[in-house]
Design an enzyme around this catalytic site. Structure first.
Site, mmCIF file in Angstrom:
data_model
loop_
_atom_site.group_PDB
_atom_site.id
_atom_site.type_symbol
_atom_site.label_atom_id
_atom_site.label_comp_id
_atom_site.label_asym_id
_atom_site.label_seq_id
_atom_site.Cartn_x
_atom_site.Cartn_y
_atom_site.Cartn_z
ATOM 1 N N GLU A 53 14.947 -16.933 75.056
ATOM 2 C CA GLU A 53 14.079 -17.934 74.436
ATOM 3 C C GLU A 53 13.616 -19.010 75.423
ATOM 4 O OE1 GLU A 53 16.095 -15.575 71.628
ATOM 5 O OE2 GLU A 53 17.089 -16.971 73.018
ATOM 6 N N HIS B 254 22.436 -4.708 78.324
ATOM 7 C CA HIS B 254 21.785 -5.899 77.772
ATOM 8 C C HIS B 254 21.533 -6.948 78.869
ATOM 9 C CE1 HIS B 254 20.696 -8.774 74.661
ATOM 10 N NE2 HIS B 254 21.532 -9.642 75.211
ATOM 11 N N PHE C 222 13.585 -22.668 88.450
ATOM 12 C CA PHE C 222 14.269 -21.459 87.983
ATOM 13 C C PHE C 222 15.784 -21.650 88.081
ATOM 14 C CE2 PHE C 222 15.989 -17.161 88.538
ATOM 15 C CZ PHE C 222 15.424 -16.532 87.442
ATOM 16 N N ARG D 48 28.809 -21.852 90.157
ATOM 17 C CA ARG D 48 27.403 -22.152 90.463
ATOM 18 C C ARG D 48 26.852 -23.293 89.608
ATOM 19 N NH1 ARG D 48 28.943 -17.409 91.732
ATOM 20 N NH2 ARG D 48 28.009 -16.202 93.405
#
Length: 149
Positions: A47, A77, A102, A116
């Protein structure tokens, strides 16, 4: 600079919440007032695309930062979500000519995601916001005076 939208996936919020902290810290350090940063939560990584596109199309934002975390599971997936979200965010940039930071982590496990998102590997949310802000500054410079970077 203008307003910044940060679109964040609720899925894997233990990671994305930390990415958001990094992105907000970058905005503060870049001199962007808190009231000029809108945070929009979406259900999952997939989304991110539609919300980022809506932000870009609105004309209200100088840039958008997309933050999510896709953790590999036992099915394909992971591959579909990571690939299509990446493709979709790239399309937003090309369609609207607006920088999109990003910040979609694609990791094998939760531990890698945490590393991260503020751990030993830094904070990729901070880095995504920094990239979007710098790209916005560059584009604004090119639009106003045509100067080369």
């Amino acid at each position: 600079m203008g307003r910044v939208a940060i679109v964040v996936s609720r899925y894997n919020e233990v990671v994305t919440g930390r990415l958001l902290e990094g992105a907000r810290a970058c905005c503060v350090e870049s001199g962007i007032a808190d009231h000029d940063v809108d945070v929009l939560w979406v259900p999952g990584a997939f989304e991110l695309v539609v919300a980022t596109d809506a932000c870009a199309a609105s004309g209200r934002y100088a840039c958008v930062v997309a933050l999510g975390a896709v953790i590999r599971g036992e099915t394909p997936h992971f591959d579909f979500i990571a690939s299509e979200t990446t493709r979709g965010l790239g399309q937003v940039v090309l369609t609207h000519r607006i920088p999109v930071g990003f910040g979609l982590l694609t990791v094998d496990n939760l531990s890698q995601g945490r590393e991260r998102a503020g751990g030993t590997a830094g904070n990729k949310g901070y880095e995504a916001a920094e990239a979007a802000i710098r790209a916005t500054d560059l584009l604004q410079q090119l639009r106003t005076d045509g100067a080369r970077p």
